[in-house]
Design an enzyme around this catalytic site. Structure first.
Site, short mmCIF file in Angstrom:
data_model
loop_
_atom_site.label_atom_id
_atom_site.label_comp_id
_atom_site.label_asym_id
_atom_site.label_seq_id
_atom_site.Cartn_x
_atom_site.Cartn_y
_atom_site.Cartn_z
CB SER A 92 -1.02 -15.49 -153.26
OG SER A 92 -1.03 -14.12 -152.90
CE1 TYR A 104 2.56 -16.40 -149.37
CE2 TYR A 104 2.14 -14.45 -150.69
CZ TYR A 104 1.68 -15.59 -150.07
OH TYR A 104 0.35 -15.94 -150.14
#
Length: 362
Positions: free
Chosen positions: A185, A213
């Site tokens: 990501s 995350y």
């Protein structure tokens, strides 16, 4: 002795967010040269395992690879949902029958990862592509731990895929030239990994789902970079991290307000799952990827290949370039997933490796 870094400096943090916002605003422009869906070559000689393939990007990856003729293994937590999808796809597909099978895999259980890898390796079949796509971003949720005792983002996004990648090396070597594709990501640019506190329990940094995350995604890049270096060219296994771009699946409640505002104002800029699947599909199938990975290896570049949402190579974050921290992440990860520090070398030599998890220890 140099003082340990406790987090990103504010300039690094700001630069990271600028990168994320830039990506969100301009990804559609930078990727405008790509077809949607991506055009794939015939892939009937390819076997691919795709984790988390019942929804989002993973579902698109599995379907498109299958329609191009690949043998797909949907490694999923919910086999029933996977079988329903296969029926849907088959009903609307007019080509040769799709070659898809389903195997159960729960990344919140390291025992499940070992069981899955043992079952696959026992076939003595080649594996050409492993796509570690499954991931979680539990937006705004309180901190949660898996039954293995690890913070859930760290386990699902980093530890479990790391264990799976290493345990499947015998099959990947059998299928060489083969590839491990980690769906990462752009958010790793604002991540920081404290190797002494991978579970984020010390209280040094206030836990949020964003912290969980971003640190898990950066840990994945760092681990992949060391794995990329540890795999000799002769093994024929390449490691690539990809950014799918900012995709419609992670609408984020605890992102900074300005980023949230951007999300609400401009849905036009955000990719669909089909658009978000392109960088992983490209990295799994493009014939030049192995060459590019070998080039980085020969060049002693500190990070593994990182392919952006526009299917072009890009540079992971500044923090990802820290060779020292990456090595610490590597060591710590192997310890957490119950593998010996020489696991990769042993598997390359065809020796057996014992993992602390899995049914053989029951």
């Amino acid at each position: 002795m140099a003082k340990r870094k406790q987090g990103l400096g504010w300039i690094e943090w700001l630069r990271g967010w600028m990168y994320v916002i830039y990506e969100m605003l301009f990804q559609r422009i930078t990727a405008s040269h790509l077809h949607n869906p991506l055009e794939l070559p015939p892939l009937s000689d390819l076997t691919c395992i795709v984790t988390g393939s019942t929804s989002g990007i993973g579902r698109e990856i599995a379907r498109q690879l299958a329609e191009a003729g690949a043998h797909i293994v949907m490694a999923v937590r919910n086999p029933k949902a996977a079988h329903e999808l296969i029926n849907q796809w088959s009903a609307s597909w007019h080509g040769l029958p799709l070659n898809i099978e389903v195997m159960q895999l729960d990344l919140l259980s390291l025992d499940s990862v070992v069981t899955f890898a043992n079952a696959w390796n026992a076939r003595l079949a080649p594996l050409h592509v492993l796509i570690n796509n499954a991931g979680i971003f539990s937006i705004g949720e309180p901190q949660k731990f898996s039954k293995d005792g690890f913070e859930e983002h760290m386990q699902v996004n980093h530890l479990a895929p790391a264990l799976l990648s290493i345990l499947l090396l015998p099959s990947l070597i059998r299928g060489s030239p083969s590839r491990i594709i980690n769906v990462n990501s752009v958010m790793h640019y604002v991540g920081f990994v404290d190797t002494e506190d991978m579970n984020a329990v010390s209280g040094k940094r206030k836990y949020s789902s964003l912290l969980g995350y971003t640190s898990s995604k950066l840990a994945q890049v760092m681990f992949s970079s060391v794995l990329h270096k540890r795999l000799p060219v002769e093994a024929g296994v390449n490691v690539v991290c990809v950014s799918p771009g900012i995709v419609h699946t992670n609408v984020a409640r605890d992102l900074p307000r300005i980023v949230q505002a951007a999300y609400h104002l401009i849905p036009y800029f955000i990719f669909s799952a089909q658009e978000g699947s392109r960088s992983a599909l490209f990295s799994a199938t493009d014939p030049q990827i192995p060459e590019y990975c070998e080039l980085l290896k020969a060049d002693e570049w500190p990070v593994c290949a990182f392919i952006s949402q526009d299917c072009r190579p890009t540079n992971p974050s500044e923090e990802a370039h820290s060779v020292e921290t990456s090595f610490e992440v590597w060591e710590k990860t192997l310890e957490m997933i119950g593998l010996p520090s020489d696991a990769v070398e042993r598997l390359i030599e065809g020796k057996e490796v014992k993992c602390r998890y899995g049914t053989q220890n029951d």
